[in-house]
Motif scaffolding. Structure first.
Motif, PDB file in Angstrom:
ATOM      1  N   SER B  49       0.823  -1.199   0.000  1.00 35.09           N
ATOM      2  CA  SER B  49       0.000   0.000   0.000  1.00 35.09           C
ATOM      3  C   SER B  49       0.859   1.252   0.000  1.00 35.09           C
ATOM      4  N   ALA B  50       0.310   2.332  -0.519  1.00 38.18           N
ATOM      5  CA  ALA B  50       1.033   3.601  -0.567  1.00 38.18           C
ATOM      6  C   ALA B  50       1.202   4.221   0.813  1.00 38.18           C
ATOM      7  N   HIS B  51       0.513   3.659   1.834  1.00 45.75           N
ATOM      8  CA  HIS B  51       0.495   4.290   3.150  1.00 45.75           C
ATOM      9  C   HIS B  51       1.030   3.367   4.226  1.00 45.75           C
ATOM     10  N   GLY B  52       1.832   3.930   5.111  1.00 47.51           N
ATOM     11  CA  GLY B  52       2.296   3.200   6.273  1.00 47.51           C
ATOM     12  C   GLY B  52       1.504   3.580   7.497  1.00 47.51           C
ATOM     13  N   ALA B  53       1.828   2.927   8.618  1.00 43.27           N
ATOM     14  CA  ALA B  53       1.170   3.255   9.878  1.00 43.27           C
ATOM     15  C   ALA B  53       1.630   4.624  10.380  1.00 43.27           C
ATOM     16  N   ASP B  54       2.821   5.034   9.973  1.00 40.47           N
ATOM     17  CA  ASP B  54       3.284   6.382  10.336  1.00 40.47           C
ATOM     18  C   ASP B  54       2.889   7.358   9.232  1.00 40.47           C
ATOM     19  N   ALA B  55       3.500   8.523   9.195  1.00 38.12           N
ATOM     20  CA  ALA B  55       3.086   9.569   8.265  1.00 38.12           C
ATOM     21  C   ALA B  55       3.607   9.352   6.850  1.00 38.12           C
ATOM     22  N   PHE B  56       4.428   8.333   6.660  1.00 37.06           N
ATOM     23  CA  PHE B  56       5.063   8.134   5.368  1.00 37.06           C
ATOM     24  C   PHE B  56       4.056   7.632   4.329  1.00 37.06           C
ATOM     25  N   ALA B  57       4.277   8.028   3.088  1.00 40.66           N
ATOM     26  CA  ALA B  57       3.477   7.510   1.977  1.00 40.66           C
ATOM     27  C   ALA B  57       4.303   7.648   0.709  1.00 40.66           C
ATOM     28  N   THR B  58       4.023   6.789  -0.270  1.00 37.99           N
ATOM     29  CA  THR B  58       4.721   6.910  -1.548  1.00 37.99           C
ATOM     30  C   THR B  58       3.937   7.861  -2.444  1.00 37.99           C
ATOM     31  N   THR B  59       4.500   9.043  -2.630  1.00 38.39           N
ATOM     32  CA  THR B  59       3.798  10.074  -3.399  1.00 38.39           C
ATOM     33  C   THR B  59       4.637  10.601  -4.548  1.00 38.39           C
ATOM     34  N   SER B  60       5.926  10.241  -4.594  1.00 40.82           N
ATOM     35  CA  SER B  60       6.841  10.872  -5.535  1.00 40.82           C
ATOM     36  C   SER B  60       7.878   9.869  -6.009  1.00 40.82           C
ATOM     37  N   ASP B  61       8.617  10.264  -7.023  1.00 41.48           N
ATOM     38  CA  ASP B  61       9.731   9.476  -7.533  1.00 41.48           C
ATOM     39  C   ASP B  61      10.659   9.069  -6.379  1.00 41.48           C
ATOM     40  N   GLN B  62      10.978  10.050  -5.548  1.00 42.86           N
ATOM     41  CA  GLN B  62      11.898   9.825  -4.430  1.00 42.86           C
ATOM     42  C   GLN B  62      11.374   8.785  -3.433  1.00 42.86           C
ATOM     43  N   SER B  63      10.124   8.954  -3.025  1.00 39.23           N
ATOM     44  CA  SER B  63       9.595   8.042  -2.009  1.00 39.23           C
ATOM     45  C   SER B  63       9.339   6.651  -2.593  1.00 39.23           C
ATOM     46  N   VAL B  64       8.972   6.576  -3.862  1.00 39.83           N
ATOM     47  CA  VAL B  64       8.807   5.263  -4.491  1.00 39.83           C
ATOM     48  C   VAL B  64      10.161   4.561  -4.569  1.00 39.83           C
ATOM     49  N   SER B  65      11.190   5.310  -4.975  1.00 36.77           N
ATOM     50  CA  SER B  65      12.534   4.727  -5.049  1.00 36.77           C
ATOM     51  C   SER B  65      12.987   4.219  -3.698  1.00 36.77           C
ATOM     52  N   LYS B  66      12.688   4.988  -2.662  1.00 41.55           N
ATOM     53  CA  LYS B  66      13.078   4.608  -1.311  1.00 41.55           C
ATOM     54  C   LYS B  66      12.460   3.269  -0.922  1.00 41.55           C
ATOM     55  N   VAL B  67      11.192   3.097  -1.203  1.00 42.54           N
ATOM     56  CA  VAL B  67      10.503   1.844  -0.871  1.00 42.54           C
ATOM     57  C   VAL B  67      11.053   0.703  -1.716  1.00 42.54           C
ATOM     58  N   LYS B  68      11.310   0.998  -2.984  1.00 43.72           N
ATOM     59  CA  LYS B  68      11.827  -0.067  -3.858  1.00 43.72           C
ATOM     60  C   LYS B  68      13.225  -0.517  -3.398  1.00 43.72           C
ATOM     61  N   SER B  69      14.041   0.438  -2.965  1.00 42.46           N
ATOM     62  CA  SER B  69      15.359   0.079  -2.427  1.00 42.46           C
ATOM     63  C   SER B  69      15.217  -0.769  -1.178  1.00 42.46           C
ATOM     64  N   ALA B  70      14.271  -0.393  -0.327  1.00 44.42           N
ATOM     65  CA  ALA B  70      14.066  -1.156   0.903  1.00 44.42           C
ATOM     66  C   ALA B  70      13.619  -2.581   0.586  1.00 44.42           C
ATOM     67  N   GLY B  71      12.876  -2.742  -0.508  1.00 46.03           N
ATOM     68  CA  GLY B  71      12.364  -4.064  -0.862  1.00 46.03           C
ATOM     69  C   GLY B  71      13.378  -4.949  -1.555  1.00 46.03           C
ATOM     70  N   ARG B  72      14.277  -4.340  -2.336  1.00 43.22           N
ATOM     71  CA  ARG B  72      15.197  -5.103  -3.173  1.00 43.22           C
ATOM     72  C   ARG B  72      16.096  -5.978  -2.302  1.00 43.22           C
ATOM     73  N   GLY B  73      15.992  -7.302  -2.462  1.00 37.11           N
ATOM     74  CA  GLY B  73      16.815  -8.217  -1.674  1.00 37.11           C
ATOM     75  C   GLY B  73      16.356  -8.389  -0.241  1.00 37.11           C
ATOM     76  N   HIS B  74      15.230  -7.752   0.128  1.00 39.45           N
ATOM     77  CA  HIS B  74      14.747  -7.867   1.506  1.00 39.45           C
ATOM     78  C   HIS B  74      13.313  -8.351   1.599  1.00 39.45           C
ATOM     79  N   ALA B  75      12.751  -8.775   0.471  1.00 40.50           N
ATOM     80  CA  ALA B  75      11.348  -9.207   0.489  1.00 40.50           C
ATOM     81  C   ALA B  75      11.266 -10.719   0.313  1.00 40.50           C
TER      82      ALA B  75
END
Ligand SMILES: [Zn+2]
Ligand SMILES: [Zn+2]
Ligand SMILES: [Zn+2]
Ligand SMILES: [Zn+2]
Ligand SMILES: [Zn+2]
Ligand SMILES: [Zn+2]
Ligand SMILES: [Zn+2]
Ligand SMILES: [Zn+2]
Lengths: 377, 377
Positions: B49-75
């Motif tokens: 989902s685009a939304h976390g339990a905290d204030a974070f959300a994927t709304t931009s190139d930057q935040s999408v990249s951040k989530v994708k980096s967190a997922g790569r090799g860790h999912a």
């Protein structure tokens, strides 16, 4: 309106007769009184709403016949009777559409006759003739759902008594996407900052004024009856209230530059006739003195529910109302000439709805009919 | 799940891997923990989902990249990243649709990233690719408006986390009229009578169960995180909650005759793949013991927010979870085999949406894929 003439010489403006498309259903034998009040305000055609101030509503063959009998020979204005949607009457309402050609879908839970379930609206949309009009007073959630159903069923819909900028914006957005939706706002919602009795309306006054271009029609609406009830006003017929303040209020706004006379004619004369396929009324017109200052008589019924109207003089007096060549009102005096009222039930002369589901007509800016306004000296 | 085996001999049922289409966005480096919890519950594919339990959300190139980096090799599961609609990002979101191919339109005013104005949704519908999915958590007024806009823009829409029978009925009515709308209900809304912390849900439990045929998908949803927060549960990762109770709860309902195993497979495996164009996962499946009674360990995170789950044993234990031929879970033990997690970002292998605006696929009763369920002894 009894009025004091402050200016001895003034111009006369001629308007087509005004149309109030959701006139309160008069109770009992109140037809004559209600239509006389309408004439005195310059209204020559009424959509008789399916709902009265009491528990009565037109929902069946029997109740429609009752209202039609009450109107026959007792109406000073022309009129069309509307029928209330209920969960039980989709088939019956459709069968009555020749006699009561406008379906009124009410979500007003303070009136015993209303609709709760969207599935009931679905059934009405399936049964009601495609070319006959549907009016709803839905707001908020109910409005979004009604617009959704109108879209899904490719139906034209008129939203009456819009009170919030959010609702207006939603209608406008739907219209921009091709939905055939029109709407009206009560004149009294536009002047609600002067109506202390009705909660929540005051803050919407300026937002509604700023969205004037999205408002297809004006109406008298149910606000006068609601305000009178809230203020505990006794001994008035709710169906008579509001008519005689309409032109003074609107032309005061015209004199202040907030509105044009063309805006008034479009929203109270041309648009309702166009949207609902209402016929022209030959030799029927209203003469007003736009620049004349009037005071509302302190003992009038309207002064009881709208006391602030007494605070300062308003612009515009209705000078004369002519119905089919006969003068019914002249300088504050109503002349019924000892004859039975001449208003007609219009159900069999309505044109079918002028628009298909594309709604293109309504997306265009309102065009002024040539010669709708003429000015004499 | 650590569990006590009350029955020594039992049948094994094989299910396709489960899909949770609106998994809570894991905060920080919580990806591994959240996807491990999902695997332990039998889930092999997540819509992040685009939304976390905290204030974070994927709304931009930057935040999408951040989530994708967190997922790569860790999912541990396969996943697809969703993007949040805001009033400012219609163009940016559309430009990101190849990487984050599901648009999430949230009306949750308790999260800082949400949409208020319908005009913003309009802009998204204009910009977002016609064949890419849109999810909304709209309810009530917002839902009616989202369905209206979907109808006006001829868009397919998936409504997540439906909580009231009224909302379900509105979606079903829209679908019956050809709108391409699908929906999911959180498993926890179906068992909310056992969740004292969340107000207003309990009275909807029976009405939701009685409308099972209108529910396309099940999800874990945000209810576990909301219940944990309401109960003041500390030291848990909200994105991990709920997964491991899903099959025990649902198969207890199966054992009570309220649900079939086919209902579970349709709503947690087949329907989400069909609706969102998610790919098949080769050599990926879940073995469960349907008739095995299990008790949730009192010290598990899920027991903290759902204490009632401890009251009686539940049916069904997840016996084995196999991802691409590798056993990740066996009888309560998670095996990462010392290797990096193998879950893939699916953004480039999503099929385009299978349905046009007619929505006919979704109006049909769900068909069971042949061989989706097999039973071994
Ligand atoms: Zn009479
Ligand atoms: Zn009711
Ligand atoms: Zn005069
Ligand atoms: Zn005069
Ligand atoms: Zn790691
Ligand atoms: Zn907000
Ligand atoms: Zn086992
Ligand atoms: Zn076993």
């Amino acid at each position: 309106i009894e009025s004091v003439d402050y200016i001895t010489s003034h111009r006369t403006t001629v308007l087509p007769g005004l149309v109030n498309i959701t006139a309160l259903l008069p109770g009992g034998d109140g037809f004559e009184q209600a239509t006389r009040a309408a004439i005195c305000g310059g209204f020559t055609m009424l959509g008789i709403s399916a709902h009265g101030a009491d528990a009565f509503a037109t929902t069946s063959d029997q109740s429609v016949s009752k209202v039609k009998s009450a109107g026959r020979g007792h109406a000073h204005t022309d009129y069309v009777v509307e029928i209330a949607a209920t969960e039980a009457n989709p088939t019956a309402a459709a069968a009555l559409s020749a006699d009561a050609p406008i379906l009124y879908v009410s979500f007003d839970r303070s009136h015993p006759v209303h609709v709760d379930k969207y599935s009931a609206v679905s059934e009405h949309f399936k049964a009601w003739p495609q070319n006959s009009a549907v009016i709803t007073n839905a707001s908020g959630n109910d409005l979004a759902t009604m617009l959704l159903l109108a879209s899904l069923f490719s139906r034209q819909i008129h939203v009456t008594d819009v009170r919030t900028p959010e609702d207006l914006d939603l209608i406008d957005l739907s219209r921009a996407r091709g939905l055939c939706a029109t709407c009206d706002v009560s004149v009294y919602a536009l002047f609600a900052d002067r109506l202390p009795a009705i909660e929540g309306l005051q803050s919407n006054v300026q937002p509604l004024w700023s969205r004037l271009s999205a408002i297809d029609c004006f109406t008298v609406g149910v606000l006068p009856a609601q305000a009178a009830k809230a203020a505990g006003v006794k001994d008035v017929n709710p169906a008579t209230l509001g008519y005689q303040l309409v032109l003074p209020l609107l032309y005061t706004a015209v004199s202040e530059g907030r509105l044009t006379s063309a805006d008034v004619v479009e929203r109270f004369c041309n648009a309702p006739r166009r949207i609902f396929g209402l016929p022209e009324q030959p030799d029927t017109y209203v003469e007003i003195h736009r620049d004349r200052l009037v005071r509302i008589p302190p003992k009038s019924d309207d002064a009881k529910w709208f006391p602030d109207i007494l605070a300062k003089p308003a612009h515009c007096a209705v000078h004369r109302v002519v119905m089919r060549g006969k003068t019914l009102l002249l300088d504050g005096m109503f002349y019924d000439q000892g004859l039975a009222p001449v208003g007609r039930d219009l159900c069999h002369v309505l044109r079918t709805m002028s628009s298909g589901p594309s709604g293109k007509q309504f997306a265009q800016p309102p065009a002024m009919a040539a010669g709708a306004l003429s000015v004499k000296t």
